[in-house]
Scaffold this motif. Sequence first.
Motif, PDB file in Angstrom:
ATOM      1  N   ALA A   1       2.731  14.243 -13.750  1.00  0.00           N
ATOM      2  CA  ALA A   1       1.713  14.761 -14.655  1.00  0.00           C
ATOM      3  C   ALA A   1       1.542  16.270 -14.465  1.00  0.00           C
ATOM      4  O   ALA A   1       1.405  17.016 -15.437  1.00  0.00           O
ATOM      5  CB  ALA A   1       0.386  14.047 -14.433  1.00  0.00           C
ATOM      6  N   GLN A   2       1.584  16.710 -13.227  1.00  0.00           N
ATOM      7  CA  GLN A   2       1.436  18.144 -12.949  1.00  0.00           C
ATOM      8  C   GLN A   2       2.669  18.892 -13.472  1.00  0.00           C
ATOM      9  O   GLN A   2       2.541  19.985 -14.027  1.00  0.00           O
ATOM     10  CB  GLN A   2       1.247  18.395 -11.460  1.00  0.00           C
ATOM     11  CG  GLN A   2      -0.111  17.990 -10.966  1.00  0.00           C
ATOM     12  CD  GLN A   2      -0.252  18.179  -9.454  1.00  0.00           C
ATOM     13  OE1 GLN A   2       0.714  18.448  -8.759  1.00  0.00           O
ATOM     14  NE2 GLN A   2      -1.475  18.011  -8.961  1.00  0.00           N
ATOM     15  N   ASN A   3       3.832  18.334 -13.296  1.00  0.00           N
ATOM     16  CA  ASN A   3       5.056  18.980 -13.785  1.00  0.00           C
ATOM     17  C   ASN A   3       5.096  19.006 -15.315  1.00  0.00           C
ATOM     18  O   ASN A   3       5.545  19.964 -15.909  1.00  0.00           O
ATOM     19  CB  ASN A   3       6.299  18.269 -13.246  1.00  0.00           C
ATOM     20  CG  ASN A   3       6.502  18.534 -11.755  1.00  0.00           C
ATOM     21  OD1 ASN A   3       5.968  19.501 -11.226  1.00  0.00           O
ATOM     22  ND2 ASN A   3       7.228  17.651 -11.113  1.00  0.00           N
ATOM     23  N   GLY A   4       4.589  17.950 -15.942  1.00  0.00           N
ATOM     24  CA  GLY A   4       4.574  17.882 -17.418  1.00  0.00           C
ATOM     25  C   GLY A   4       3.599  18.875 -18.009  1.00  0.00           C
ATOM     26  O   GLY A   4       3.880  19.537 -18.998  1.00  0.00           O
ATOM     27  N   SER A   5       2.450  19.057 -17.355  1.00  0.00           N
ATOM     28  CA  SER A   5       1.466  20.005 -17.893  1.00  0.00           C
ATOM     29  C   SER A   5       1.875  21.436 -17.605  1.00  0.00           C
ATOM     30  O   SER A   5       1.572  22.349 -18.356  1.00  0.00           O
ATOM     31  CB  SER A   5       0.078  19.724 -17.315  1.00  0.00           C
ATOM     32  OG  SER A   5       0.080  19.950 -15.911  1.00  0.00           O
ATOM     33  N   ALA A   6       2.647  21.669 -16.570  1.00  0.00           N
ATOM     34  CA  ALA A   6       3.113  23.008 -16.250  1.00  0.00           C
ATOM     35  C   ALA A   6       4.248  23.413 -17.172  1.00  0.00           C
ATOM     36  O   ALA A   6       4.446  24.591 -17.421  1.00  0.00           O
ATOM     37  CB  ALA A   6       3.582  23.067 -14.791  1.00  0.00           C
TER      38      ALA A   6
ATOM     39  N   ALA B   1       0.833  -1.203   0.000  1.00  0.00           N
ATOM     40  CA  ALA B   1       0.000   0.000   0.000  1.00  0.00           C
ATOM     41  C   ALA B   1       0.866   1.250   0.000  1.00  0.00           C
ATOM     42  O   ALA B   1       0.571   2.231  -0.698  1.00  0.00           O
ATOM     43  CB  ALA B   1      -0.926  -0.003   1.215  1.00  0.00           C
ATOM     44  N   SER B   2       1.946   1.217   0.755  1.00  0.00           N
ATOM     45  CA  SER B   2       2.861   2.355   0.789  1.00  0.00           C
ATOM     46  C   SER B   2       3.499   2.577  -0.582  1.00  0.00           C
ATOM     47  O   SER B   2       3.589   3.718  -1.060  1.00  0.00           O
ATOM     48  CB  SER B   2       3.943   2.106   1.844  1.00  0.00           C
ATOM     49  OG  SER B   2       4.874   3.142   1.850  1.00  0.00           O
TER      50      SER B   2
ATOM     51  N   ALA C   1       1.527   6.468  -6.982  1.00  0.00           N
ATOM     52  CA  ALA C   1       0.430   7.351  -7.375  1.00  0.00           C
ATOM     53  C   ALA C   1       0.824   8.813  -7.173  1.00  0.00           C
ATOM     54  O   ALA C   1       0.544   9.667  -8.014  1.00  0.00           O
ATOM     55  CB  ALA C   1      -0.818   7.023  -6.560  1.00  0.00           C
ATOM     56  N   TRP C   2       1.494   9.085  -6.082  1.00  0.00           N
ATOM     57  CA  TRP C   2       1.930  10.459  -5.804  1.00  0.00           C
ATOM     58  C   TRP C   2       2.950  10.912  -6.853  1.00  0.00           C
ATOM     59  O   TRP C   2       2.873  12.031  -7.347  1.00  0.00           O
ATOM     60  CB  TRP C   2       2.519  10.530  -4.406  1.00  0.00           C
ATOM     61  CG  TRP C   2       3.073  11.876  -4.056  1.00  0.00           C
ATOM     62  CD1 TRP C   2       2.380  13.009  -3.783  1.00  0.00           C
ATOM     63  CD2 TRP C   2       4.452  12.215  -3.977  1.00  0.00           C
ATOM     64  NE1 TRP C   2       3.244  14.038  -3.522  1.00  0.00           N
ATOM     65  CE2 TRP C   2       4.526  13.582  -3.631  1.00  0.00           C
ATOM     66  CE3 TRP C   2       5.641  11.493  -4.154  1.00  0.00           C
ATOM     67  CZ2 TRP C   2       5.735  14.244  -3.465  1.00  0.00           C
ATOM     68  CZ3 TRP C   2       6.846  12.158  -3.978  1.00  0.00           C
ATOM     69  CH2 TRP C   2       6.884  13.521  -3.639  1.00  0.00           C
TER      70      TRP C   2
END
Length: 92
Positions: A85-90, A71-72, A78-79
Amino acid sequence: MNHHLTQNKIDIDTRLVTTGAVLTVAGTVVAGTGMIIAAIAVLSAGRRLVRTMDVPPSQQAAQQWRRAKEASLAGLQAWQSTSDAQNGSAAR
């Protein structure tokens, strides 16, 4: 004038002190015996419970540890994918 100095003495009934000490010791012995009997009963019940288990506690602990690690790792992945994904879109 003749002053008489009176000395105050404490008059202790040694029989009562001795009786109190004996009762304290007896109470301590009874309480200690009660705690030992209760501990034996709890330990016996725990042993019976472990004997009736399908999966021993050590194996249950190992399974739970494996699940927690998985789970960890899933959470970390996932994190990281969300962060990537956030860095790629920014960057666009």
